[in-house]
Design an enzyme around this catalytic site. Structure first.
Site, PDB file in Angstrom:
ATOM      1  N   HIS A   1      -7.156  -4.358  10.248  1.00  0.00           N
ATOM      2  CA  HIS A   1      -6.896  -4.207   8.805  1.00  0.00           C
ATOM      3  C   HIS A   1      -5.660  -4.997   8.375  1.00  0.00           C
ATOM      4  O   HIS A   1      -4.734  -5.194   9.162  1.00  0.00           O
ATOM      5  CB  HIS A   1      -6.815  -2.736   8.371  1.00  0.00           C
ATOM      6  CG  HIS A   1      -5.634  -1.975   8.845  1.00  0.00           C
ATOM      7  ND1 HIS A   1      -5.712  -0.680   9.318  1.00  0.00           N
ATOM      8  CD2 HIS A   1      -4.309  -2.273   8.910  1.00  0.00           C
ATOM      9  CE1 HIS A   1      -4.500  -0.248   9.636  1.00  0.00           C
ATOM     10  NE2 HIS A   1      -3.654  -1.192   9.400  1.00  0.00           N
TER      11      HIS A   1
ATOM     12  N   ASP B   1      -7.231  -2.302  14.399  1.00  0.00           N
ATOM     13  CA  ASP B   1      -8.644  -2.502  14.029  1.00  0.00           C
ATOM     14  C   ASP B   1      -8.827  -3.731  13.129  1.00  0.00           C
ATOM     15  O   ASP B   1      -9.909  -3.953  12.592  1.00  0.00           O
ATOM     16  CB  ASP B   1      -9.213  -1.246  13.347  1.00  0.00           C
ATOM     17  CG  ASP B   1      -8.540  -0.918  12.005  1.00  0.00           C
ATOM     18  OD1 ASP B   1      -7.609  -1.655  11.592  1.00  0.00           O
ATOM     19  OD2 ASP B   1      -8.946   0.070  11.363  1.00  0.00           O
TER      20      ASP B   1
ATOM     21  N   GLU C   1      -9.689  -1.742   5.475  1.00  0.00           N
ATOM     22  CA  GLU C   1     -10.254  -1.393   6.779  1.00  0.00           C
ATOM     23  C   GLU C   1     -11.545  -2.185   7.035  1.00  0.00           C
ATOM     24  O   GLU C   1     -12.159  -2.710   6.092  1.00  0.00           O
ATOM     25  CB  GLU C   1     -10.569   0.108   6.801  1.00  0.00           C
ATOM     26  CG  GLU C   1      -9.350   1.014   6.680  1.00  0.00           C
ATOM     27  CD  GLU C   1      -8.527   1.111   7.965  1.00  0.00           C
ATOM     28  OE1 GLU C   1      -8.524   0.159   8.767  1.00  0.00           O
ATOM     29  OE2 GLU C   1      -7.860   2.143   8.156  1.00  0.00           O
TER      30      GLU C   1
ATOM     31  N   ASP D   1       0.808  -1.222   0.000  1.00  0.00           N
ATOM     32  CA  ASP D   1       0.000   0.000   0.000  1.00  0.00           C
ATOM     33  C   ASP D   1       0.843   1.275   0.000  1.00  0.00           C
ATOM     34  O   ASP D   1       2.071   1.238   0.156  1.00  0.00           O
ATOM     35  CB  ASP D   1      -0.964  -0.003   1.202  1.00  0.00           C
ATOM     36  CG  ASP D   1      -0.309  -0.516   2.474  1.00  0.00           C
ATOM     37  OD1 ASP D   1       0.923  -0.440   2.581  1.00  0.00           O
ATOM     38  OD2 ASP D   1      -1.028  -0.994   3.356  1.00  0.00           O
TER      39      ASP D   1
HETATM   40  C1  F6R Z   1       1.503  -1.430   6.026  1.00  0.00           C
HETATM   41  C2  F6R Z   1       0.244  -2.147   6.183  1.00  0.00           C
HETATM   42  C3  F6R Z   1      -0.518  -2.124   7.461  1.00  0.00           C
HETATM   43  C4  F6R Z   1       0.359  -2.375   8.689  1.00  0.00           C
HETATM   44  C5  F6R Z   1      -0.461  -2.241   9.961  1.00  0.00           C
HETATM   45  C6  F6R Z   1       0.370  -2.434  11.203  1.00  0.00           C
HETATM   46  O1  F6R Z   1       2.030  -1.605   4.741  1.00  0.00           O
HETATM   47  O2  F6R Z   1      -0.187  -2.722   5.237  1.00  0.00           O
HETATM   48  O3  F6R Z   1      -1.535  -3.102   7.410  1.00  0.00           O
HETATM   49  O4  F6R Z   1       0.920  -3.645   8.611  1.00  0.00           O
HETATM   50  O5  F6R Z   1      -1.060  -0.970  10.000  1.00  0.00           O
HETATM   51  O6  F6R Z   1       1.288  -1.392  11.314  1.00  0.00           O
HETATM   52  P1  F6R Z   1       2.419  -1.414  12.443  1.00  0.00           P
HETATM   53  O7  F6R Z   1       3.342  -2.516  12.078  1.00  0.00           O
HETATM   54  O8  F6R Z   1       3.079  -0.069  12.346  1.00  0.00           O
HETATM   55  O9  F6R Z   1       1.730  -1.658  13.742  1.00  0.00           O
END
Ligand code: F6R
Length: 237
Positions: free
Chosen positions: A134, A132, A139, A67
């Site tokens: 995702h 959450d 989301e 992403d």
């Molecule tokens: C990032 C992504 C997100 C993260 C998630 C956890 O490329 O796809 O799904 O993996 O937001 O983020 P952290 O590791 O910062 O807790």
């Protein structure tokens, strides 16, 4: 689905890097799917170390990131392209032309999806998980969205990611993300989660019903997925 619990993030990073090394060695043109955020950083450090030691060669590897924030130039220090260069690509022998991060300015969702298909799909996808639930930036929603698409970020995600920006107001409110179908098409998936703030999402993803309100729960339907957790992230299982 396999759930593996490790004592800490450093041990998970070693295990994840070993999985990458074993997989990448299987063929030239191996396609890895990569994530950003805090969770994969120790794994990227292990991969850099193995590359520098000469035991892991990225010269023939192709990568696709999950992403990117909409509105951020690839050169913006908070963009995921910038992050990947800093945290991994600049330190290993990967050909930068073989690294792909969605473009947050052109928002080329269809093109990105087609490019992944043309590369033969992702062989090994690395995931983190949002508090959450995702995965990528898919989301919680009423329906699963399958292809790469533009996603509106939840307030929870904006709060969680504000730590990477000067202020919460600077966090983009939407992102371009591989869809649930794109992620599920990967041949093998490893999801890493560390810390207490992931425990609820992990429990719901693994034990709860498969439901678009908990996007990571879709992974229950994947044939080859491993969750690599520390004790805190596994504490509500
Ligand atoms: C990032 C992504 C997100 C993260 C998630 C956890 O490329 O796809 O799904 O993996 O937001 O983020 P952290 O590791 O910062 O807790």
């Amino acid at each position: 689905m396999q759930v593996l619990v490790y004592k800490d993030a450093a041990t998970i990073a070693k295990a994840a890097a070993a999985i990458f090394a074993g997989e990448i060695a299987k063929k030239d043109g191996y396609v890895i799917g990569l994530a950003t955020g805090s969770t994969p950083v120790p794994t990227y450090q292990e991969l850099i170390k193995m590359n520098k030691e000469g035991v892991l060669d990225f010269s023939k590897v192709i990568s696709y990131n999950l992403d990117e924030y909409v509105g951020l130039e690839p050169t913006h220090p908070c963009s995921y392209r910038y992050f990947m260069n800093e945290q991994l690509f600049d330190h290993i022998n990967i050909d930068k032309n073989n690294t792909h991060v969605p473009n947050g300015i052109t928002c080329n969702a269809e093109e990105y999806e087609e490019a992944i298909k043309a590369a033969g799909g992702v062989d090994l996808q690395l995931l983190g998980i949002g508090s959450d639930g995702h995965i990528g930036f898919n989301e919680p929603a009423e329906d699963f969205v399958y292809p790469t698409n533009i996603v509106k970020l939840t307030d929870q995600t904006i709060d969680d990611n504000a730590r990477f920006f000067n202020s919460r107001d600077e966090v983009p409110t939407s992102a371009i993300s591989m869809g649930i179908g794109t992620i599920m098409s990967a041949k093998r998936i490893i999801l890493i989660a560390t810390g207490k703030n992931k425990a609820k999402a992990i429990a719901a993803a693994i034990k709860g019903p498969v439901n678009p309100a908990m996007p990571a729960s879709i992974l229950q339907m994947h044939q080859n997925v491993q969750f690599l957790l520390d004790e805190d992230a596994a504490s509500e299982l």
